[in-house]
Write an enzyme that holds these catalytic residues in place. Structure first.
Site, PDB file in Angstrom:
ATOM      1  CB  SER A  43      84.403  16.245  33.075  1.00  0.00           C
ATOM      2  OG  SER A  43      84.308  16.493  34.477  1.00  0.00           O
ATOM      3  CG  MET A 107      83.308  19.034  39.552  1.00  0.00           C
ATOM      4  SD  MET A 107      83.731  20.003  38.090  1.00  0.00           S
ATOM      5  CE  MET A 107      84.545  21.401  38.865  1.00  0.00           C
ATOM      6  CB  VAL A 138      83.311  14.556  44.302  1.00  0.00           C
ATOM      7  CG1 VAL A 138      84.603  15.363  44.461  1.00  0.00           C
ATOM      8  CG2 VAL A 138      82.093  15.428  44.585  1.00  0.00           C
ATOM      9  CE  LYS A 139      87.344  11.710  37.007  1.00  0.00           C
ATOM     10  NZ  LYS A 139      87.584  11.893  35.538  1.00  0.00           N
ATOM     11  CB  ILE A 140      89.071  11.774  45.308  1.00  0.00           C
ATOM     12  CG1 ILE A 140      88.104  12.823  45.869  1.00  0.00           C
ATOM     13  CG2 ILE A 140      90.351  11.752  46.155  1.00  0.00           C
ATOM     14  CD1 ILE A 140      87.694  12.569  47.316  1.00  0.00           C
TER      15      ILE A 140
END
Length: 367
Positions: A43, A107, A138-140
């Site tokens: 997403s 996310m 977790v998207k970074i």
């Protein structure tokens, strides 16, 4: 055998590049899992902006959270995590069966933090704790400021999907950050098993470069960059440094092909899916592309681990006047800027919706 199943049997994970509450509510995501070999999803702010803005699926949630005192980013984060927890639960059997290699959802931290290392680390910790699912990435973004945040997050045991990678050099920088994080965990006596993927964006290369190139080189730059990066990925997995970490129990940071929907209407709608058939990788695709490949997709062999004709193609494209290194930098910055724009639109949309729902609840028509 359906083409999507053929890719799965090849050893490639197929993920959906979308999430909406209606996909969950009407059973569509469960059907994709059962019928199209979908084993994860991604997403981003643009996806949630469209999901929340279209229809009324999120109205009750927005209203309830507004009444509970939430607003802005806090309200959005909880809305998004409600969806992602449900999706994560659907993928949990895959996550368990593959020993945490597959079955993930993602996310993103606020795009406003793309140039803020400390802020990205703090946001990753918060989302990881609030998410409450082992199979939540977790998207970074893999920006220069994001790279040290990725290393620190991995060291802290937070699974990370590195986003906004556009070049082989971008990939290599975050692969190094991942390995440093794992090496630090081992040195500290911690479990080295922390999930991560590195997401390389493909189609945006061709959108940017086609107008500068002769017809015979159209839609070849993204594939060549991917081939070059896949070679680096395979070389890293074969390296003694990685083998030492793998022997200690570390998971590989898998290469993920992102932005794989065809943007050029004159090109095949399954162009990038066929081109990136490669074991031990992930292809995350929009619904339209998934439907196309499931319907009429074809495999044309497996991506070469030596990069195939990538070097020759890149040399031709450079000779035609495209500064590939400069374009990689621009694409990453443009991508970050686009997510910021979507983020602001998303928060404004939620605020407008919350206000309208509050006004409606005060009206005489409410029963």
């Amino acid at each position: 055998m359906k083409a999507t199943r053929q890719l799965h049997e090849l050893g490639q994970s197929l993920w959906l590049d979308n999430i909406t509450r209606s996909l969950l509510d009407d059973g569509t995501l469960a059907r994709y899992i059962a019928e199209d070999s979908i084993t994860g999803l991604t997403s981003n702010p643009s996806i949630f902006d469209a999901a929340i803005g279209d229809g009324d699926a999120y109205d009750a949630g927005v209203h309830a959270k507004t009444l509970a005192g939430l607003s802005g980013e806090a309200l959005f984060t909880e809305l998004a995590l409600e969806d992602l927890r449900r999706a994560a639960d659907l993928f949990k059997p895959v996550f368990d069966a593959t020993h945490q290699v597959d079955g993930w959802v993602s996310m993103e931290v606020s795009p406003l933090l793309a140039a803020d290392t400390a802020g990205s680390i703090a946001a990753a910790k918060k989302i990881h704790a609030q998410g409450r699912r082992d199979n939540l990435f977790v998207k970074i973004p893999g920006t220069p400021e994001g790279v040290p945040a990725i290393e620190e997050a991995i060291f802290l045991g937070i699974p990370i999907n590195v986003t906004l990678l556009f070049s082989c050099a971008h990939y290599q920088a975050v692969a190094e950050a991942y390995m440093r994080g794992i090496e630090r965990r081992l040195a500290a006596g911690l479990d080295p098993k922390v999930g991560s993927v590195a997401s390389l964006f493909i189609s945006r290369w061709d959108v940017a470069a086609n107008k500068q190139l002769p017809d015979e080189l159209h839609n070849k730059l993204g594939i060549a960059v991917g081939q070059q990066t896949y070679r680096a990925y395979r070389e890293l997995l074969a390296s003694s440094r990685w083998q030492k970490l793998a022997d200690a129990g570390a998971l590989p940071q898998r290469l993920l092909w992102a932005s794989t929907g065809t943007k050029d209407p004159s090109a095949p709608d399954t162009l990038y899916i066929s081109a990136f058939a490669a074991p031990d990788t992930i292809d995350t695709m929009p619904e339209k592309t998934l439907h196309a490949f499931a319907d009429h997709g074809q495999l044309h062999g497996v991506m070469a681990i030596d990069g195939g004709d990538a070097d020759d193609t890149l040399a031709q494209i450079s000779k035609a006047g495209v500064d590939i290194d400069a374009l990689a930098l621009k694409l990453q910055q443009d991508g970050a800027d686009a997510f910021v724009k979507s983020w602001h639109q998303l928060l404004q949309r939620i605020a407008d919706k919350a206000s309208a729902l509050a006004d409606k609840s005060k009206g005489p028509a409410l029963r």
